[in-house]
Design a protein around this motif. Structure first.
Motif, mmCIF file in Angstrom:
data_model
loop_
_atom_site.group_PDB
_atom_site.id
_atom_site.type_symbol
_atom_site.label_atom_id
_atom_site.label_comp_id
_atom_site.label_asym_id
_atom_site.label_seq_id
_atom_site.Cartn_x
_atom_site.Cartn_y
_atom_site.Cartn_z
ATOM 1 N N PHE A 93 0.823 -1.212 0.000
ATOM 2 C CA PHE A 93 0.000 0.000 0.000
ATOM 3 C C PHE A 93 0.860 1.265 0.000
ATOM 4 N N ALA A 94 2.023 1.235 0.636
ATOM 5 C CA ALA A 94 2.921 2.389 0.593
ATOM 6 C C ALA A 94 3.344 2.662 -0.851
ATOM 7 N N HIS A 95 3.675 1.624 -1.584
ATOM 8 C CA HIS A 95 4.044 1.784 -2.988
ATOM 9 C C HIS A 95 2.872 2.305 -3.819
ATOM 10 N N ARG A 96 1.683 1.784 -3.562
ATOM 11 C CA ARG A 96 0.497 2.236 -4.311
ATOM 12 C C ARG A 96 0.217 3.715 -4.027
ATOM 13 N N ASN A 110 -7.233 6.517 -6.794
ATOM 14 C CA ASN A 110 -6.458 5.539 -6.023
ATOM 15 C C ASN A 110 -6.071 6.075 -4.647
ATOM 16 N N LEU A 111 -5.689 7.333 -4.601
ATOM 17 C CA LEU A 111 -5.312 7.953 -3.329
ATOM 18 C C LEU A 111 -6.474 7.891 -2.341
ATOM 19 N N ILE A 112 -7.647 8.300 -2.767
ATOM 20 C CA ILE A 112 -8.822 8.291 -1.892
ATOM 21 C C ILE A 112 -9.202 6.868 -1.508
ATOM 22 N N ARG A 113 -9.211 5.965 -2.488
ATOM 23 C CA ARG A 113 -9.609 4.577 -2.214
ATOM 24 C C ARG A 113 -8.718 3.947 -1.136
ATOM 25 N N ILE A 114 -7.414 4.119 -1.276
ATOM 26 C CA ILE A 114 -6.495 3.512 -0.309
ATOM 27 C C ILE A 114 -6.617 4.187 1.051
ATOM 28 N N MET A 115 -6.629 5.500 1.059
ATOM 29 C CA MET A 115 -6.688 6.237 2.332
ATOM 30 C C MET A 115 -7.965 5.898 3.106
ATOM 31 N N VAL A 116 -9.095 5.901 2.431
ATOM 32 C CA VAL A 116 -10.359 5.644 3.112
ATOM 33 C C VAL A 116 -10.471 4.188 3.541
ATOM 34 N N SER A 117 -10.066 3.260 2.672
ATOM 35 C CA SER A 117 -10.228 1.837 3.006
ATOM 36 C C SER A 117 -9.266 1.370 4.089
ATOM 37 N N ARG A 118 -8.119 2.032 4.245
ATOM 38 C CA ARG A 118 -7.114 1.582 5.210
ATOM 39 C C ARG A 118 -7.062 2.438 6.473
ATOM 40 N N CYS A 119 -7.801 3.562 6.535
ATOM 41 C CA CYS A 119 -7.639 4.496 7.657
ATOM 42 C C CYS A 119 -7.977 3.864 9.004
ATOM 43 N N ASP A 120 -8.938 2.984 9.069
ATOM 44 C CA ASP A 120 -9.293 2.339 10.334
ATOM 45 C C ASP A 120 -8.680 0.957 10.480
ATOM 46 N N VAL A 121 -7.844 0.580 9.528
ATOM 47 C CA VAL A 121 -7.268 -0.764 9.541
ATOM 48 C C VAL A 121 -5.785 -0.712 9.900
ATOM 49 N N ASP A 122 -4.985 -0.126 9.019
ATOM 50 C CA ASP A 122 -3.531 -0.154 9.222
ATOM 51 C C ASP A 122 -2.811 1.033 8.592
ATOM 52 N N LEU A 123 -3.493 2.159 8.479
ATOM 53 C CA LEU A 123 -2.885 3.315 7.827
ATOM 54 C C LEU A 123 -1.643 3.812 8.570
ATOM 55 N N ASN A 124 -1.610 3.693 9.893
ATOM 56 C CA ASN A 124 -0.404 4.105 10.630
ATOM 57 C C ASN A 124 0.795 3.254 10.238
ATOM 58 N N ASN A 125 0.592 1.965 10.072
ATOM 59 C CA ASN A 125 1.682 1.080 9.637
ATOM 60 C C ASN A 125 2.112 1.408 8.211
ATOM 61 N N ARG A 152 -7.267 18.947 3.647
ATOM 62 C CA ARG A 152 -7.605 18.815 5.060
ATOM 63 C C ARG A 152 -8.266 17.465 5.353
ATOM 64 N N ALA A 153 -9.116 16.993 4.464
ATOM 65 C CA ALA A 153 -9.764 15.691 4.655
ATOM 66 C C ALA A 153 -8.745 14.558 4.618
ATOM 67 N N LEU A 154 -7.820 14.599 3.647
ATOM 68 C CA LEU A 154 -6.795 13.562 3.556
ATOM 69 C C LEU A 154 -5.886 13.579 4.787
ATOM 70 N N LEU A 155 -5.489 14.760 5.213
ATOM 71 C CA LEU A 155 -4.617 14.862 6.389
ATOM 72 C C LEU A 155 -5.345 14.424 7.649
ATOM 73 N N ALA A 156 -6.650 14.661 7.734
ATOM 74 C CA ALA A 156 -7.422 14.186 8.874
ATOM 75 C C ALA A 156 -7.437 12.662 8.911
ATOM 76 N N LEU A 157 -7.558 12.032 7.749
ATOM 77 C CA LEU A 157 -7.506 10.571 7.687
ATOM 78 C C LEU A 157 -6.150 10.037 8.145
ATOM 79 N N LEU A 158 -5.094 10.786 7.817
ATOM 80 C CA LEU A 158 -3.755 10.381 8.225
ATOM 81 C C LEU A 158 -3.486 10.593 9.703
ATOM 82 N N GLY A 159 -4.344 11.373 10.360
ATOM 83 C CA GLY A 159 -4.164 11.602 11.803
ATOM 84 C C GLY A 159 -3.288 12.768 12.023
#
Length: 159
Positions: A93-96, A110-125, A152-159
């Motif tokens: 996912f980092a490469h994607r 792709n950016l939105i799909r990955i960020m939204v689908s992984r934000c509550d799963v393993d986005l910190n990793n 701002r929305a993307l950065l909020a997802l990133l924490g």
């Protein structure tokens, strides 16, 4: 949909799957694609890692190499994606994400799909893997490639 979630690996079963994959591909002319699909789509991630290790040990080349030799186009891409995720999902996912952000323009879909689908799963990793692989923070790259409410929305997802 039918992936085994068992975290324990039976080495004998992994070796049996390794043998089946070899017999379905490299060992013969033509490819029994259903064997590859069945094993790669249904076995647990730890099991697939063991199969990849055993394949390399038994046959002197990687399972990825076998897939590239036996498949092409979307089938090859799909099976290689499964193997990459089995190896290290966070790196995949980092490469994607890097691919979605880098270069001319942003692949917003792709950016939105990955960020939204992984934000509550393993986005910190994934963020940690991104920084390790690319020596830049994901936050910095997202900030540099977006603006306004979208940023701002993307950065909020990133924490």
């Amino acid at each position: 949909g039918q992936r085994d979630e068992n975290q324990t690996v039976d080495v004998y079963e992994a070796r049996a799957d390794t043998h089946l994959l070899f017999q379905a591909g490299t060992a013969k002319v033509g490819t029994n694609e259903s064997v590859f699909h069945s094993i790669l789509a249904s076995r647990s991630w730890p099991h697939l890692r063991m199969v990849m290790y055993e394949y390399q040990e038994m046959h002197g080349h990687t399972l990825e190499h076998a897939v590239m030799s036996e498949f092409s186009f979307n089938a090859e891409r799909g099976l290689l994606t499964i193997l990459q995720c089995a190896k290290n999902r966070h790196e995949y996912f980092a490469h994607r994400l890097h691919h979605a952000i880098s270069g001319l323009g942003t692949n917003d879909r792709n950016l939105i799909r990955i960020m939204v689908s992984r934000c509550d799963v393993d986005l910190n990793n994934i963020k940690q893997e991104y920084e390790r692989k690319f020596s830049r923070s994901l936050q910095a790259d997202v900030s540099g490639d977006s603006s306004g409410d979208y940023q701002r929305a993307l950065l909020a997802l990133l924490g």
